[in-house]
Design an enzyme around this catalytic site. Structure first.
Site, mmCIF file in Angstrom:
data_model
loop_
_atom_site.group_PDB
_atom_site.id
_atom_site.type_symbol
_atom_site.label_atom_id
_atom_site.label_comp_id
_atom_site.label_asym_id
_atom_site.label_seq_id
_atom_site.Cartn_x
_atom_site.Cartn_y
_atom_site.Cartn_z
ATOM 1 N N SER A 242 -16.598 12.815 34.770
ATOM 2 C CA SER A 242 -17.761 12.586 33.902
ATOM 3 C C SER A 242 -18.760 11.725 34.669
ATOM 4 O O SER A 242 -18.393 11.004 35.611
ATOM 5 C CB SER A 242 -17.323 11.860 32.630
ATOM 6 N N TYR A 255 -13.188 4.195 27.958
ATOM 7 C CA TYR A 255 -13.464 5.586 28.360
ATOM 8 C C TYR A 255 -14.017 5.607 29.781
ATOM 9 O O TYR A 255 -13.581 6.408 30.625
ATOM 10 C CB TYR A 255 -14.456 6.248 27.399
#
Length: 359
Positions: A242, A255
Site C-alpha cells: 500500500s 495499519y
C-alpha cells in the site's frame, strides 16, 4: 500422491477413474501421457497426449510433438489442431527427447472474495492461467465459480480458509487437486484496515486483526508455497502492499506499520530467494474503490465508508491489470515495486477533492 511418491503404475487407475467421469480432462490425459512415456509405452503415451492437447491446445509444443513422435497423420482430422509457434521455443536449448511439464501456469490469490483479489482472479483467468482463489467466505467463492462458463470453471479452484490460521492454510494446500499443486505465482493479497483511531485510543482487537492478517497471513502462505518454488528453481511471489507502506498518515498507526512490514518483508524475501531464480515483487496502491476496504475499516458503517464521493480513486481492475503486468514480464525481468494512485491522489494524505472528474 502415488505419482509424487514415484509409484507411477499405481497412479494410473486413479487418473483413468477421473477420465471415466470427465473424459476431456486435459490434465488427467496429459499426466497419463507423461506416466506412460516414463514407462516406455510410447504409443499409449502419444494417444493420451493427443487427447490432452485437443482439449487444451496450449499443451501442444514443438518439444512435446518431438518427444511423443506426433505428426498430423496421427489424427483423423488434422485441421482441428493448432500448430505451435516456432518462435515460442528455441529447440537447440531444450532436450527434445522428453515431453515438457504443463505449460499452463497456476496462480494462487489470497483474499479473492472481493475487490482487488477477485478482479485479479478474473484478469488471470482471461489470460489462460489456472487460478486458485482463497478467502474466508465460501459462499462468495462458490458464487464466483458458478458464474463462469464450463470451460473457464475447469481452470479455477476455490479454497475457503483464514490465512491467519497456519494449520488451515496447510490443510487447504494439501487438499488441492494434483494439477493445481504446482503454484507458479503466489499473490499475497489478503489484507485489511480495521479502525482508525489515535494510538492512545486504539482497539487492541483491531490491532491483532490487522497484524494477524496483513503480516502473519502473508508469512503463512509464503512459508508453505516458497519451498516448492525453491525446489523447482523458479516462481514468482507478488505481495500487495500500500502507499501506507511508504508514507504514514495520521491515525493510520498499526495499519501503516503492517504495510511497512510488508515492504520490508518483500525486500528481505527477495534477498533470500533471488539466487533460487524466484522473483519477489510488490504493488503499492493508493485509494481503491470497488473494494470492501472502507466498509471494513469503519466496521460496517456504510455512511462513514463513503469516502470516494468527491474524487476518483483507482478501481480494483486498475490494480489487477498492474499485477498481471508484473507477472507476465520475461523471466529475466522482475518488477520490484509499483506505486500506483489515481490522478487526484498525490500521496497518502494529498487528495484533490474538487469532484469526481473522470466519471
Amino acid at each position: 500422491l502415488y505419482e509424487r511418491l514415484g509409484l507411477v503404475q499405481d497412479a494410473i487407475p486413479y487418473f483413468k477413474k477421473s477420465l471415466s467421469f470427465e473424459p476431456d480432462h486435459e490434465f488427467a490425459n496429459y499426466d497419463l501421457a507423461l506416466i506412460y512415456f516414463d514407462l516406455g509405452e510410447k504409443t499409449i503415451a502419444k494417444e493420451f497426449y493427443i487427447r490432452a492437447f485437443q482439449n487444451n491446445p496450449e499443451l501442444r509444443t514443438i518439444v512435446n510433438d518431438t518427444a511423443f513422435h506426433f505428426s498430423k497423420s496421427d489424427l483423423d482430422d488434422p485441421g482441428r489442431i493448432i500448430d505451435p509457434s516456432e518462435d515460442d521455443l528455441n529447440p537447440e536449448s531444450i532436450d527434445m527427447t522428453k515431453p515438457q511439464a504443463s505449460t499452463v501456469k497456476t496462480v494462487l490469490i489470497t483474499g479473492a472474495t472481493a475487490g482487488i483479489g477477485l478482479a485479479t482472479a478474473k484478469a488471470f483467468l482471461q489470460e489462460g492461467y489456472k487460478v486458485i482463489i482463497t478467502g474466508r467466505r465460501e459462499d462468495r467463492l462458490r458464487s464466483f465459480s458458478e458464474s463462469l462458463d464450463q470451460k473457464t470453471s475447469k481452470s479455477l479452484q476455490t479454497l475457503a480458509f483464514d490465512v491467519r490460521d497456519h494449520k488451515a492454510c496447510e490443510k487447504a494446500l494439501l487438499d488441492l487437486p494434483k494439477d493445481f499443486q504446482q503454484i507458479d505465482v503466489l499473490i499475497n493479497n489478503a489484507g485489511l484496515a480495521s479502525g482508525r483511531d489515535s494510538i492512545q485510543e486504539g482497539d487492541v482487537e483491531d490491532w491483532n486483526r490487522m497484524i494477524d492478517t496483513n503480516i502473519k497471513g502473508l508469512l503463512h502462505m509464503t512459508r508453505l508455497v516458497s519451498p516448492q518454488m525453491v525446489k523447482r528453481g523458479t516462481g514468482h511471489i507478488i505481495n500487495v502492499c500500500s502507499i501506507a507502506g511508504h508514507q504514514p498518515y495520521p491515525k493510520g498507526n498499526v495499519y501503516v506499520a503492517t504495510k511497512y512490514a510488508v515492504d520490508g518483508l518483500t525486500q528481505s524475501m527477495r534477498l533470500d530467494l533471488y539466487e533460487h531464480g524466484i522473483r519477489v515483487s510488490q504493488i503499492s496502491p493508493g485509494a481503491v474503490e470497488e473494494t470492501e476496504f472502507a466498509r471494513v475499516r469503519f466496521h460496517g458503517d456504510t455512511e462513514m465508508a463513503k469516502i470516494y464521493e468527491d474524487y476518483n480513486p483507482l478501481k480494483s481492475t486498475d490494480v489487477a491489470e498492474a499485477i498481471l503486468f508484473i507477472a507476465t514480464r520475461p523471466p529475466y525481468v522482475n518488477i520490484q515495486d509499483i506505486i500506483i494512485m489515481g490522478t487526484q491522489q498525490a500521496g497518502s494524505t494529498f487528495f484533490d477533492r474538487s469532484g469526481r472528474k473522470y466519471d
